[in-house]
Motif scaffolding. Structure first.
Motif, PDB file in Angstrom:
ATOM      1  N   TYR A 292     -44.032   4.984 -13.256  1.00 23.70           N
ATOM      2  CA  TYR A 292     -44.682   5.055 -14.565  1.00 23.70           C
ATOM      3  C   TYR A 292     -46.179   4.817 -14.358  1.00 23.70           C
TER       4      TYR A 292
ATOM      5  N   GLU B 196     -49.869   4.481 -16.483  1.00 28.53           N
ATOM      6  CA  GLU B 196     -50.582   4.427 -17.749  1.00 28.53           C
ATOM      7  C   GLU B 196     -51.826   5.309 -17.725  1.00 28.53           C
TER       8      GLU B 196
ATOM      9  N   LEU C 138     -40.499   7.818 -21.450  1.00 31.00           N
ATOM     10  CA  LEU C 138     -41.548   6.913 -20.981  1.00 31.00           C
ATOM     11  C   LEU C 138     -41.654   5.685 -21.879  1.00 31.00           C
TER      12      LEU C 138
ATOM     13  N   VAL D 226     -47.246   4.366 -21.474  1.00 28.58           N
ATOM     14  CA  VAL D 226     -47.200   5.148 -20.237  1.00 28.58           C
ATOM     15  C   VAL D 226     -47.481   6.613 -20.539  1.00 28.58           C
TER      16      VAL D 226
ATOM     17  N   GLY E  99     -44.793  10.012 -15.878  1.00 29.60           N
ATOM     18  CA  GLY E  99     -43.745   9.388 -15.087  1.00 29.60           C
ATOM     19  C   GLY E  99     -42.923  10.406 -14.335  1.00 29.60           C
TER      20      GLY E  99
ATOM     21  N   ARG F 172     -44.649   0.480 -12.152  1.00 31.95           N
ATOM     22  CA  ARG F 172     -45.549   0.851 -13.236  1.00 31.95           C
ATOM     23  C   ARG F 172     -46.976   0.469 -12.859  1.00 31.95           C
TER      24      ARG F 172
ATOM     25  N   THR G 251     -40.948  -2.971 -19.661  1.00 33.31           N
ATOM     26  CA  THR G 251     -40.971  -1.664 -18.991  1.00 33.31           C
ATOM     27  C   THR G 251     -39.571  -1.121 -18.764  1.00 33.31           C
TER      28      THR G 251
END
Length: 362
Positions: free
Chosen positions: A102, A104, A135, A139, A142, A227, A276
Motif C-alpha cells: 500500500y 499513500e 485500498l 492509500v 496498491g 504500507r 491498515t
C-alpha cells in the motif's frame, strides 16, 4: 584446497559460508553470536546481532537506479533459492505467501507498473494491481504478488545445521579487527581468504546504526503487508509462521543507540497496522502482544560493500556488509557475489604464482 574464514553468523555470513562450502572450499565461521531460539536470546546483550530480530520477507521494489537494479537482481536470485530450499527442506522456516503493498504517495515508478512489466521485467509472480475499493483510507496505490517470509530463528538455525553437517567448522570468538584472524591457528590450517560479513564494517566511516522498534504478536496473518506512509514512515507486518508469531512494525531511526523499547511507540505501531489491515485482529478486536523488539541494523552510506581488499600487503579480505534492513532479501545474491570475487581472486593468484614459477625455472 584454500581455507576460507567467514566472519559473522548472521544471514549474510551463513549464506556465504554455505555457498562457498557447496563449491568445494574448506570453510570456518568465526562469530561472537550464533543462531538460537528467540526464547533464550538476551534482547539487550545481543541487540547488535540483528538477524534474529527482524521480520524477514521479500519486497520486490521497482528499481530506479543502477544500484537498485543490482539489488533487484540479487532479490530475484534469492527468491529462486528460497523456492528451491523450501521445496527440498520444508523444515527450513520458509513460507511462500501473498505480499501486499500500500502506498499513500506512490512514485512514478509504481504508477507506471503494469502487469506485463511486473511479470516480464521485474519477475514479480502473481502481480495484481489493487482496485480503489480494496485500498485502506489514505492509500493511493496498491498491489499484491507472490513472495516469501521466513522465521529468522528457524531459518538461521537451519543454515547453521546444514553448514555443520556438511563439514563446516565454527569458532565462537569476539573479533576487534578482521586482520587478527589471519594470525590465529585453525584446525583447517592457515587462512587463505577472509570474508567480512560482520555487518559493522570495522572502522568503515560510512557505516552507521539504524535503530528499529517492532512488536511481536501472536496473531497470525495470511499475508505480509507493507504500507508506505506519505510522511516517509512505514507500517507493516511480517508473519514468521512456524509458531513464531507476527512482527508488527516499525521504525527506522538512524544513529539512535537507545536499547529500550518505547510503550508509546508500540501502541502507535499496533494502532496504525490495525487500521491498515484489521483482519489480523482476534475475535475481540485485539492483538496478543508477545514482546517488544529493538534491534540495531548496520547501515551504510552508498549501500552494500561487496568488494575485495588487500591488507598488510598480501592478506585478502572480501567484504560483504552494509545491507541495512535488506539482509534476508538479498542474501543469496550477495553470497553469489562473494563466490564470484573469491573465484576471480584465486584464479588471479594461481596465474601469478604460475608466472613466478616459470620465471624461476628460466
Amino acid at each position: 584446497m584454500p581455507h576460507i574464514v567467514v566472519l559473522g553468523a548472521g544471514v549474510i555470513g551463513l549464506s556465504s559460508a554455505l555457498h562457498l562450502q557447496s563449491t568445494g572450499h574448506t570453510v570456518t565461521i568465526v562469530a561472537r553470536d550464533f543462531p538460537s531460539g528467540s526464547e533464550t536470546i538476551d534482547a539487550q546483550a545481543q541487540i547488535n546481532y540483528t538477524s534474529p530480530w527482524g521480520g524477514a520477507h521479500n519486497r520486490l521494489v521497482p528499481p530506479s537506479s543502477a544500484a537498485e537494479e543490482c539489488e533487484h537482481a540479487m532479490s530475484l536470485r534469492t527468491f529462486d533459492h528460497m523456492r528451491a530450499v523450501q521445496t527440498r527442506h520444508p523444515e527450513a522456516g520458509i513460507t511462500f505467501m501473498k505480499g501486499i503493498e500500500y502506498l499513500e504517495a506512490p512514485s512514478p515508478a509504481y504508477l507506471a507498473l503494469s502487469e506485463e512489466r511486473a511479470r516480464t521485467e521485474l519477475g514479480m509472480r502473481g502481480f495484481r494491481p489493487l482496485g480503489k475499493a480494496e485500498l485502506p483510507d489514505g492509500v493511493e496505490w496498491g498491489c499484491e504478488y507472490e513472495t516469501w517470509c521466513v522465521n529468522p530463528m528457524v531459518y538461521c538455525a537451519f543454515l547453521l545445521r546444514r553448514f555443520a553437517i556438511l563439514g563446516g567448522r565454527v569458532l565462537r570468538r569476539e573479533v576487534r579487527d578482521p586482520r587478527e584472524i589471519f594470525a590465529w591457528a585453525f584446525e583447517a590450517g592457515p587462512v587463505d581468504v577472509l570474508v567480512n560479513a560482520s555487518g559493522v564494517g570495522f572502522g568503515d566511516e560510512n557505516v552507521f546504526i539504524t535503530r528499529g522498534q517492532t512488536c511481536l504478536v501472536a496473531n497470525p496473518c495470511p499475508a505480509t503487508v507493507t504500507r508506505q506512509n506519505a510522511d516517509g514512515s512505514w507500517t507493516f507486518c511480517v508473519p514468521r509462521n512456524f509458531d513464531g508469531g507476527t512482527i508488527i512494525g516499525g521504525t527506522k531511526e538512524p544513529n539512535n543507540w537507545d536499547p529500550n523499547p518505547s510503550p508509546e511507540v508500540r501502541e502507535t505501531l499496533l494502532r496504525k497496522f490495525a487500521a491498515t489491515y484489521p483482519q489480523i485482529l482476534d475475535r475481540e478486536g485485539k492483538f496478543t502482544v508477545m514482546k517488544d523488539i529493538v534491534g540495531r541494523r548496520p547501515t551504510r552510506k552508498g549501500g552494500i560493500r561487496l568488494e575485495k581488499e588487500t591488507v598488510d600487503e598480501n592478506k585478502t579480505i572480501i567484504h560483504a556488509y552494509g545491507l541495512g534492513g535488506r539482509g534476508y532479501e538479498l542474501s543469496w545474491g550477495v553470497a553469489d557475489g562473494v563466490a564470484q570475487l573469491l573465484s576471480e581472486h584465486l584464479e588471479s593468484s594461481t596465474s601469478w604464482y604460475n608466472a613466478q614459477a616459470g620465471e624461476a625455472k628460466l
